[in-house]
Design a protein around this motif. Structure first.
Motif, mmCIF file in Angstrom:
data_model
loop_
_atom_site.group_PDB
_atom_site.id
_atom_site.type_symbol
_atom_site.label_atom_id
_atom_site.label_comp_id
_atom_site.label_asym_id
_atom_site.label_seq_id
_atom_site.Cartn_x
_atom_site.Cartn_y
_atom_site.Cartn_z
ATOM 1 N N HIS A 94 -11.568 -15.528 12.644
ATOM 2 C CA HIS A 94 -12.252 -14.814 11.564
ATOM 3 C C HIS A 94 -13.307 -13.860 12.100
ATOM 4 O O HIS A 94 -13.489 -12.760 11.565
ATOM 5 C CB HIS A 94 -12.890 -15.807 10.589
ATOM 6 C CG HIS A 94 -11.997 -16.210 9.470
ATOM 7 N ND1 HIS A 94 -11.520 -15.326 8.527
ATOM 8 C CD2 HIS A 94 -11.474 -17.417 9.138
ATOM 9 C CE1 HIS A 94 -10.755 -15.965 7.665
ATOM 10 N NE2 HIS A 94 -10.703 -17.238 8.015
ATOM 11 N N SER A 106 7.285 -16.567 10.870
ATOM 12 C CA SER A 106 5.847 -16.522 11.164
ATOM 13 C C SER A 106 5.476 -15.255 11.920
ATOM 14 O O SER A 106 4.401 -14.679 11.682
ATOM 15 C CB SER A 106 5.428 -17.759 11.964
ATOM 16 O OG SER A 106 5.974 -17.746 13.273
ATOM 17 N N LEU A 152 -4.076 -19.036 6.243
ATOM 18 C CA LEU A 152 -2.670 -19.008 5.846
ATOM 19 C C LEU A 152 -1.948 -20.132 6.572
ATOM 20 O O LEU A 152 -2.215 -20.386 7.747
ATOM 21 C CB LEU A 152 -2.062 -17.648 6.205
ATOM 22 C CG LEU A 152 -0.608 -17.387 5.825
ATOM 23 C CD1 LEU A 152 -0.401 -17.491 4.317
ATOM 24 C CD2 LEU A 152 -0.171 -16.012 6.334
ATOM 25 N N LYS A 190 -9.465 -11.165 11.958
ATOM 26 C CA LYS A 190 -8.063 -11.550 11.831
ATOM 27 C C LYS A 190 -7.926 -12.720 10.852
ATOM 28 O O LYS A 190 -8.905 -13.390 10.513
ATOM 29 C CB LYS A 190 -7.501 -11.959 13.196
ATOM 30 C CG LYS A 190 -7.500 -10.839 14.228
ATOM 31 C CD LYS A 190 -6.433 -9.802 13.917
ATOM 32 C CE LYS A 190 -6.275 -8.810 15.060
ATOM 33 N NZ LYS A 190 -5.154 -7.875 14.814
ATOM 34 N N LEU A 191 -6.697 -12.967 10.418
ATOM 35 C CA LEU A 191 -6.425 -14.059 9.487
ATOM 36 C C LEU A 191 -5.819 -15.237 10.252
ATOM 37 O O LEU A 191 -4.744 -15.101 10.842
ATOM 38 C CB LEU A 191 -5.450 -13.593 8.400
ATOM 39 C CG LEU A 191 -5.047 -14.625 7.340
ATOM 40 C CD1 LEU A 191 -6.260 -15.055 6.523
ATOM 41 C CD2 LEU A 191 -3.968 -14.047 6.411
ATOM 42 N N CYS A 231 -2.511 -11.494 11.545
ATOM 43 C CA CYS A 231 -2.789 -12.901 11.818
ATOM 44 C C CYS A 231 -2.787 -13.204 13.312
ATOM 45 O O CYS A 231 -2.197 -12.483 14.116
ATOM 46 C CB CYS A 231 -1.715 -13.783 11.180
ATOM 47 S SG CYS A 231 -1.547 -13.627 9.384
ATOM 48 N N GLU A 232 -3.443 -14.299 13.649
ATOM 49 C CA GLU A 232 -3.239 -14.978 14.920
ATOM 50 C C GLU A 232 -2.752 -16.384 14.590
ATOM 51 O O GLU A 232 -3.262 -17.023 13.667
ATOM 52 C CB GLU A 232 -4.526 -15.015 15.741
ATOM 53 C CG GLU A 232 -4.957 -13.640 16.219
ATOM 54 C CD GLU A 232 -6.114 -13.681 17.216
ATOM 55 O OE1 GLU A 232 -6.370 -14.778 17.774
ATOM 56 O OE2 GLU A 232 -6.751 -12.630 17.416
ATOM 57 N N PHE A 266 -3.606 -18.321 11.012
ATOM 58 C CA PHE A 266 -2.292 -18.641 10.469
ATOM 59 C C PHE A 266 -1.797 -19.917 11.148
ATOM 60 O O PHE A 266 -1.400 -19.896 12.301
ATOM 61 C CB PHE A 266 -1.352 -17.462 10.741
ATOM 62 C CG PHE A 266 0.016 -17.549 10.111
ATOM 63 C CD1 PHE A 266 0.311 -18.480 9.122
ATOM 64 C CD2 PHE A 266 1.020 -16.678 10.517
ATOM 65 C CE1 PHE A 266 1.570 -18.541 8.552
ATOM 66 C CE2 PHE A 266 2.278 -16.711 9.954
ATOM 67 C CZ PHE A 266 2.556 -17.656 8.971
ATOM 68 N N ALA A 269 2.862 -12.639 10.456
ATOM 69 C CA ALA A 269 1.645 -12.400 11.234
ATOM 70 C C ALA A 269 1.428 -10.921 11.491
ATOM 71 O O ALA A 269 0.292 -10.420 11.441
ATOM 72 C CB ALA A 269 1.706 -13.168 12.557
ATOM 73 N N TYR A 327 0.178 -9.148 8.223
ATOM 74 C CA TYR A 327 -1.131 -9.499 7.659
ATOM 75 C C TYR A 327 -2.225 -9.675 8.693
ATOM 76 O O TYR A 327 -3.269 -10.239 8.392
ATOM 77 C CB TYR A 327 -0.990 -10.760 6.791
ATOM 78 C CG TYR A 327 -0.178 -10.486 5.553
ATOM 79 C CD1 TYR A 327 -0.752 -9.845 4.450
ATOM 80 C CD2 TYR A 327 1.172 -10.797 5.503
ATOM 81 C CE1 TYR A 327 -0.007 -9.556 3.326
ATOM 82 C CE2 TYR A 327 1.930 -10.513 4.380
ATOM 83 C CZ TYR A 327 1.337 -9.890 3.298
ATOM 84 O OH TYR A 327 2.086 -9.588 2.188
ATOM 85 N N ARG A 357 -5.431 -8.846 0.894
ATOM 86 C CA ARG A 357 -4.449 -8.692 1.957
ATOM 87 C C ARG A 357 -3.338 -7.720 1.553
ATOM 88 O O ARG A 357 -2.621 -7.210 2.393
ATOM 89 C CB ARG A 357 -3.851 -10.046 2.323
ATOM 90 C CG ARG A 357 -4.782 -10.878 3.189
ATOM 91 C CD ARG A 357 -4.812 -10.359 4.615
ATOM 92 N NE ARG A 357 -6.067 -10.688 5.280
ATOM 93 C CZ ARG A 357 -6.375 -10.307 6.503
ATOM 94 N NH1 ARG A 357 -5.557 -9.560 7.196
ATOM 95 N NH2 ARG A 357 -7.530 -10.638 7.027
#
Length: 344
Positions: free
Chosen positions: A101, A32, A18, A105-106, A41-42, A108, A36, A39, A325
Motif C-alpha cells: 500500500h 491472477s 483483493l 499498489k493493491l 497489484c502485487e 492481492f 494483477a 489493477y 479501481r
C-alpha cells in the motif's frame, strides 16, 4: 485518478485487499496475472507450501517468467526443514500489505490454503494454548507405530471438523489439533468457529469453482505434467540434501507419495495414483473450507472458455467493490490504446 505512490484505502479508512481463492488446478495463476496487471497489484502467495525453497514442481509455483510480470511475495522464504505456521504467515503478510500500500499498489492474496487466508483477512486471534511436548511425543510415536492415517482417524473421532480440513498426511497439524483439545478441552474447530471475524481490511474476495469432473480432469493432467517436469527428481534431491521425510514440507502432496516410492514402499505407478486420489480429496476439502467463508463472490469457470469472459465477470466484481479501481483500469486501457505495445 490514483497516483502511483498513493496508498489505496476504502472511504472508511481500511486498507483494501483483493483476494482470489479456489481449489488446486482450477486456474488461479493465469487469472491472477491478468487481474494483477489490470489493477496494479502485487501478489502475496496464500499457499502454505510455496514458502519452501527448491520445492517448485510439486507446489506449482508461478514460473520465473510469470514472477517477472508481477511481483510475487511469500515464495521461497523458508528452507524445507523449517516449519512454517499460520501465525507467521499472518504476521508477514500484514507487513507486506502495509508495504505494498505504501507504494500505491493493491495487495492481492492468491492461494488455496483456507486457514492462512481466512486468518489474515478476518484477523484471527490465536489462543495461547501452549504446548505439551510429552503429548506430542506420544502422538508422534503412535503415528510411527500405526501410521499417519490412524493418527488422523483419532482426530476424526475427537474433532471431525478439524479432521475434514487437515490432510491425513499432515502429521504436524493433526497432532497440534489433538494437542489443542488436550490442553484446552475445546476443539480447534470450535475455537475457529468462535472467531469474531472483524477484518482489519476492506476485502474483495473472489472464489473460483468448476464442475467437479472438469476439475478432477485438470488435476490429473497437472500431475502428469509434474511427473514429466521431474517431480521424482525434485524429491530425490531434497532427500539427498538431508531433508527428513518427517519434515513438515515433505508431508505436502506429491512429496510424501514420491518419497514413499523412492523408499521402495510402492511402485511409481502406485505413487502417482495415490497422488491423484489425494489431490482430488484435497480439492474437495478446499472447496468445503472456502464455502464457509464470508462474502465470497463465486465465479464458475468453464473448460475451453475464453479467459476474457471470466475476466469481464471478475472485473465487474472488483470495480463494484472498489469503485476507484475502475478509474485505474480505464487509465491503463487508455495508455495501452495510445501505446499499442503496452500490455493491459
Amino acid at each position: 485518478m490514483i497516483a502511483q505512490n498513493e496508498s489505496a484505502t476504502a472511504p472508511h479508512g481500511k486498507p483494501e485487499v483483493l483476494v482470489l481463492v479456489g481449489p488446486t488446478a482450477v486456474g488461479k495463476t493465469n487469472l491472477s496475472l491478468e487481474i494483477a496487471e489490470r489493477y496494479g497489484c502485487e501478489i502475496i502467495s496464500g499457499d502454505s507450501m510455496q514458502v519452501y525453497r527448491r520445492m517448485d514442481i510439486g507446489t506449482a509455483k508461478a514460473s520465473s517468467e510469470e514472477r517477472s510480470r508481477i511481483p510475487h511475495h511469500m515464495i521461497d522464504i523458508h528452507e524445507p526443514h523449517e516449519p512454517f505456521t499460520v501465525a507467521e504467515f499472518q504476521e508477514r503478510a500484514r507487513e507486506l500489505i502495509a508495504d505494498i500500500h505504501s507504494r500505491g499498489k493493491l495487495p492481492f492474496i492468491v492461494g488455496g490454503t483456507g486457514l492462512y487466508i481466512e486468518s489474515l483477512i478476518y484477523g484471527f486471534q490465536f489462543s495461547e494454548a501452549g504446548s505439551d511436548e510429552a503429548f506430542r511425543e506420544r502422538m508422534s510415536l503412535y503415528a510411527d507405530e500405526h501410521g499417519d492415517l490412524a493418527l488422523h482417524d483419532k482426530l476424526k473421532r475427537q474433532d471431525p471438523l478439524s479432521a475434514e480440513r487437515i490432510h491425513p498426511n499432515d502429521r504436524r497439524r493433526t497432532i497440534r489439533a489433538l494437542e489443542v483439545l488436550h490442553l484446552t478441552g475445546t476443539r480447534l474447530s470450535e475455537q475457529l468457529a468462535s472467531q469474531k471475524k472483524r477484518s482489519p481490511y476492506e476485502s474483495c474476495i473472489i472464489g473460483l469453482t468448476m464442475d467437479r469432473t472438469l476439475l478432477y480432469n485438470r488435476i490429473e493432467r497437472r500431475i502428469d505434467q509434474m511427473m514429466e517436469e521431474g517431480l521424482v527428481q525434485e524429491v530425490r534431491r531434497l532427500l539427498h540434501e538431508g531433508v527428513e521425510r518427517t519434515a513438515v514440507a515433505m508431508q505436502g502432496l506429491g512429496y510424501k507419495e514420491m518419497a514413499g516410492c523412492l523408499a521402495g514402499e510402492m511402485t511409481l505407478e502406485e505413487a502417482v495414483n495415490y497422488l491423484k486420489r489425494n489431490t482430488r480429496r484435497y480439492a474437495k476439502r478446499q472447496l468445503s473450507w472456502f464455502r464457509h467463508m464470508q462474502e465470497i463472490h463465486w465465479v464458475e469457470l468453464e473448460e475451453g472458455s475464453n479467459i476474457s469472459e471470466h475476466l469481464k465477470i471478475i472485473n465487474d466484481i472488483i470495480t463494484g467493490k472498489f469503485p476507484f479501481r475502475r478509474e485505474y483500469n480505464a487509465k491503463r486501457r487508455n495508455d495501452a490504446a495510445a501505446n499499442p505495445t503496452q500490455t493491459i
